[in-house]
Write a protein that holds these residues in place. Structure first.
Motif, PDB file in Angstrom:
ATOM      1  N   GLY A   1       0.809  -1.215   0.000  1.00  0.00           N
ATOM      2  CA  GLY A   1       0.000   0.000   0.000  1.00  0.00           C
ATOM      3  C   GLY A   1       0.847   1.271   0.000  1.00  0.00           C
TER       4      GLY A   1
ATOM      5  N   LYS B   1     -11.755   7.188   1.458  1.00  0.00           N
ATOM      6  CA  LYS B   1     -10.497   7.807   1.907  1.00  0.00           C
ATOM      7  C   LYS B   1      -9.397   6.749   1.977  1.00  0.00           C
ATOM      8  N   PRO B   2      -8.142   7.201   1.822  1.00  0.00           N
ATOM      9  CA  PRO B   2      -7.042   6.240   1.958  1.00  0.00           C
ATOM     10  C   PRO B   2      -6.936   5.729   3.396  1.00  0.00           C
ATOM     11  N   TYR B   3      -6.235   4.620   3.567  1.00  0.00           N
ATOM     12  CA  TYR B   3      -5.961   4.010   4.875  1.00  0.00           C
ATOM     13  C   TYR B   3      -7.200   3.429   5.549  1.00  0.00           C
ATOM     14  N   ARG B   4      -8.325   3.350   4.817  1.00  0.00           N
ATOM     15  CA  ARG B   4      -9.473   2.683   5.425  1.00  0.00           C
ATOM     16  C   ARG B   4      -9.385   1.181   5.187  1.00  0.00           C
TER      17      ARG B   4
ATOM     18  N   PHE C   1      -6.472  -1.204   4.563  1.00  0.00           N
ATOM     19  CA  PHE C   1      -5.009  -1.116   4.547  1.00  0.00           C
ATOM     20  C   PHE C   1      -4.439  -2.073   5.584  1.00  0.00           C
ATOM     21  N   ASN C   2      -3.237  -2.587   5.285  1.00  0.00           N
ATOM     22  CA  ASN C   2      -2.447  -3.274   6.318  1.00  0.00           C
ATOM     23  C   ASN C   2      -1.002  -3.259   5.847  1.00  0.00           C
TER      24      ASN C   2
END
Lengths: 495, 495
Positions: B129, B371-374, B376-377
């Motif tokens: 990511g 939105k970004p980082y929703r 994610f890992n």
């Protein structure tokens, strides 16, 4: 013969004493681990440059790139240096997300990657619970388990930090119910067998895991229920009604606030004990990070963790330590909880990231569920990644990298202390003294610092609301620290 | 030069037409894919033999072996044949847990495993990511996405089936709340931002995923809440209050019970619609396997799945298809849901097992969180496993393995029909006609059959309470089917 792509010349390692095992003597700072690392960063375009922008647009067609930091040319990255697609080479003190331990294109890992064992594990992926290879026991004993935390001698392997934490929670729940039921021989009741099929108690009990405010333990449904880092990580996802306790909020410098900090930790411990005794969904385990990492690099003292261990023993609740980010050497000990000198080891310790594989260690045989197929999935990990971890352990031992990280960390911390005196507004709450290179500080202009750092050739990450977090690799040495300190000062002057 | 360990001679592939792409002409049965496969099984000791017992005891010291089926010598296993440590070589129609697609020690996968791209992805594991490689877009486009289900052109990559399913659930919940909130631009409320930090609604909403009785979708906390296979998979683990609908229970042979089965499917569809409209925790998505696999090989007709698609469209609920076990060719189509001829594709399709990597496909751009980082890992998958999947896809195309599986499946099914007429008590509810080699039947002596099959040289798995399930690899051919049929009859005569 290098198996890497044409054009990449693998740089040879500096000659070091052969067969080096763990030693307390750090290597001399002047002796670089990667002899052909660049002598410093090179920045020749704005970052991101044109090639990076083009490649990001292409990737965006099929893959969400909004969290993109930097498209990377891994064939050109080497040691502590990460390269992008525009000829820029940055000193990397973020190391992916704190997950690269022994340098990009490490030659020993390249040997592991081309070994016959690796090839067979890549092309014949075993279902480890049903059809392990004859070598699996040996891979575990000479790898994962060679570095098992003191007092723990068994492992359940997993794929990544989130699922490692979740299977540890599952083990805790099964252990708890087994005790309540009267031991491993006690049968499940008809009511349990029926109710669990409709997700109801008593078969699916409303037990809980206690975690801490600002904690990060992963983003699957169980682990996310214990994660309390940021709303954006949790919004819109159903969560279990599990309790959170306050993590100590220490004041810095520690020497000047000793009494106040001790009181704060006592207050937090009392809250933990109260929650364990009173929370409406009974607590099966307490889950804690040695240093809250995603949550902003929040530290607590060994006394706090000793207190947690005492409370959990007294209340018959399991104590799980999440070493996903702190483990594998970064704090100057192999495991961060080695700093605590516990009388009784944690019940479980989870790991991932720098291990490049994942799982949890345990020691008490009663933590093996009482029947087969209770803790099970198709792959149960990946032997190819377990082989990489073994290679990492070999490198750590050969080069004394835990000791290196302790020594380099002390050197770096001293340099940051100097900067914090010179620029106190930009270096607040400097923390991580004696914790290897696991160092952070707060800055009101954190995001600007991270962005500007790239322009002067350093890749740094943040954590929490305002922390700059350093997560260099274990091969980070004093001469790298010098470059970092110099570039940080440059950035501060640009603000 | 073979990179495999000394002593293993890699058998060369039979010469086949070069550059073969997907074709409707199956290969002649007489042309073996692995020319040096054994001509049949060899059993020279009781199973487990002495070496296996010794190795199992050794592994048991550090790793739970109570689910052990057979310790395997992967260096000696070849094509459809699996070898143990005592010189026994079994025809393998279980293929780990339905997860080996193109044979043990497949030479093309060996090439992939020793490629420069593989080596760099093994030793420089990216956080996909944040720091994907320049090649990641290309690896996806020429691999994972080349076989994307019709109508779906994007992917979120994951590690295994369980977490692939869970991130699909997360996407469904975020999508649902976004619609309720008024679209991607609508901000989160203060109340949402605060409540989610304590795991309470509205920020952590009490939404649900609807799954089916006997379903299996994994064993992490969210996926386990949709798994309804066996109590032993679920006991003692907290679960979400999510609804289950009845999966059709068809009568066999299908031709003789057409009307009754159609009524049964209608009844189940009505129940789904009622649950979506009435369940107290609103349903964000319906999750279904094309063939319930762990749950006992339960089939339903295309009409049933078309009905599910219609209901979910009408009620504005997402439709997720779990192709973890059915995907990648085993049913004689690349994806099992290709059999349904849907007008509108599923919203998401999850995959793992034979893909050797995992994730979910989707097409609607609104399924990318706003939105970004929703979503994610740290690793978001593993490029080294994605490279293996690409190699598998290349083999499937080169050899026409989907078509082979359709043809071999028809041949095998005809043989099993003959056996079922001869031994009706041991071959009940034979099912999977027209579904490639994804074939099963029920037997009151199922466990005895599985155990005795080993003694005559065949490795077979079971599913549900009484099903014998066949999960051969895609390189299973008519001459292997002949051996299987012959040995099955031998086993029946031993009962």
């Amino acid at each position: 013969m290098s198996a890497l792509r044409p054009g990449l010349k693998l740089r040879s390692f500096a000659r070091l004493p052969a067969a080096r095992t763990i030693s307390t003597t750090p290597l001399r700072a002047a002796q670089p681990y990667f002899s052909n690392e660049p002598s410093g960063p090179t920045v020749s375009t704005a970052i991101p440059g044109p090639n990076n922008k083009k490649a990001a647009a292409e990737l965006n067609e099929v893959f969400d790139v909004r969290s993109l930091n930097m498209l990377t040319d891994y064939t050109k990255s080497i040691g502590n240096y990460i390269s992008d697609l525009d000829g820029n080479t940055l000193l990397d003190v973020y190391a992916q997300i704190a997950s690269i331990p022994v340098g990009y294109n490490n030659p020993h890992l390249e040997k592991v990657a081309t070994s016959p064992e690796m090839i067979t594990s890549l092309i014949n992926r075993p279902a480890l619970g049903n059809f392990p290879s004859a070598e699996w026991a040996n891979i575990l004993k000479t790898g994962v388990l060679k570095v098992a935390p003191k007092g723990l001698n068994q492992v359940y392997t997993a794929m990544a930090g989130s699922d490692a934490n979740e299977i540890a929670y599952k083990a805790a729940f099964m252990y708890r119910r087994q005790l309540e039921r009267g031991g491993p021989e006690a049968d499940f009741s008809e009511q349990e067998l029926e109710s669990t099929m409709v997700n109801q108690q008593p078969g699916s009990p409303q037990l809980s895991i206690l975690s801490f405010k600002s904690a990060f333990h992963g983003r699957l449904f169980g682990s996310l229920s214990t994660t309390r880092s940021k709303a954006i990580h949790k919004l819109d996802i159903p969560a279990f009604d599990w309790p959170q306790a306050t993590f100590p909020s220490l004041k810095y410098p520690l020497e000047e606030h000793a009494q106040e900090n001790a009181q704060e930790e006592q207050r937090c411990l009392q809250e933990v004990e109260r929650l364990i005794k009173e929370y409406h969904n009974p607590v099966a385990a307490v889950m804690v990070e040695p240093i809250q990492s995603e949550g902003g690099d929040n530290h607590a003292s060994p006394a706090f963790f000793q207190g947690l261990r005492d409370i959990t023993k007294r209340t018959n609740v399991l104590f799980i330590v999440d070493e996903v980010q702190t483990g594998v050497g970064a704090t100057g000990k192999f495991w961060a909880h080695d700093h605590w000198n516990l009388d009784t080891p944690p019940d479980m310790v989870t790991f991932s990231k720098k291990a490049q594989t994942a799982g949890y260690y345990y020691g008490n045989p009663a933590l093996r569920p009482n029947k087969p197929y209770r803790q099970f999935n198709t792959w149960m990990g990946d032997p190819s990644r377990a082989l990489i971890f073994r290679g990492i352990i070999e490198e750590i031992e050969r080069l004394g990298l835990v000791e290196n990280t302790a020594a380099t960390g002390a050197y770096l911390y001293a340099g940051l202390e100097r900067l914090s005196k010179q620029y106190p507004q930009h270096f607040q709450n400097l923390r991580g003294k004696g914790q290897g290179t696991f160092i952070a500080w707060d800055s009101p202009k954190r995001d600007e610092i991270l962005a500007k750092a790239k322009s002067v050739g350093v890749n740094i990450g943040g954590s929490g609301q305002s922390a700059v977090r350093l997560r260099p690799m274990l091969i980070f040495q004093n001469h790298h620290a010098d470059i970092l300190l110099e570039r940080l000062e440059q950035v501060i002057k640009m603000l």
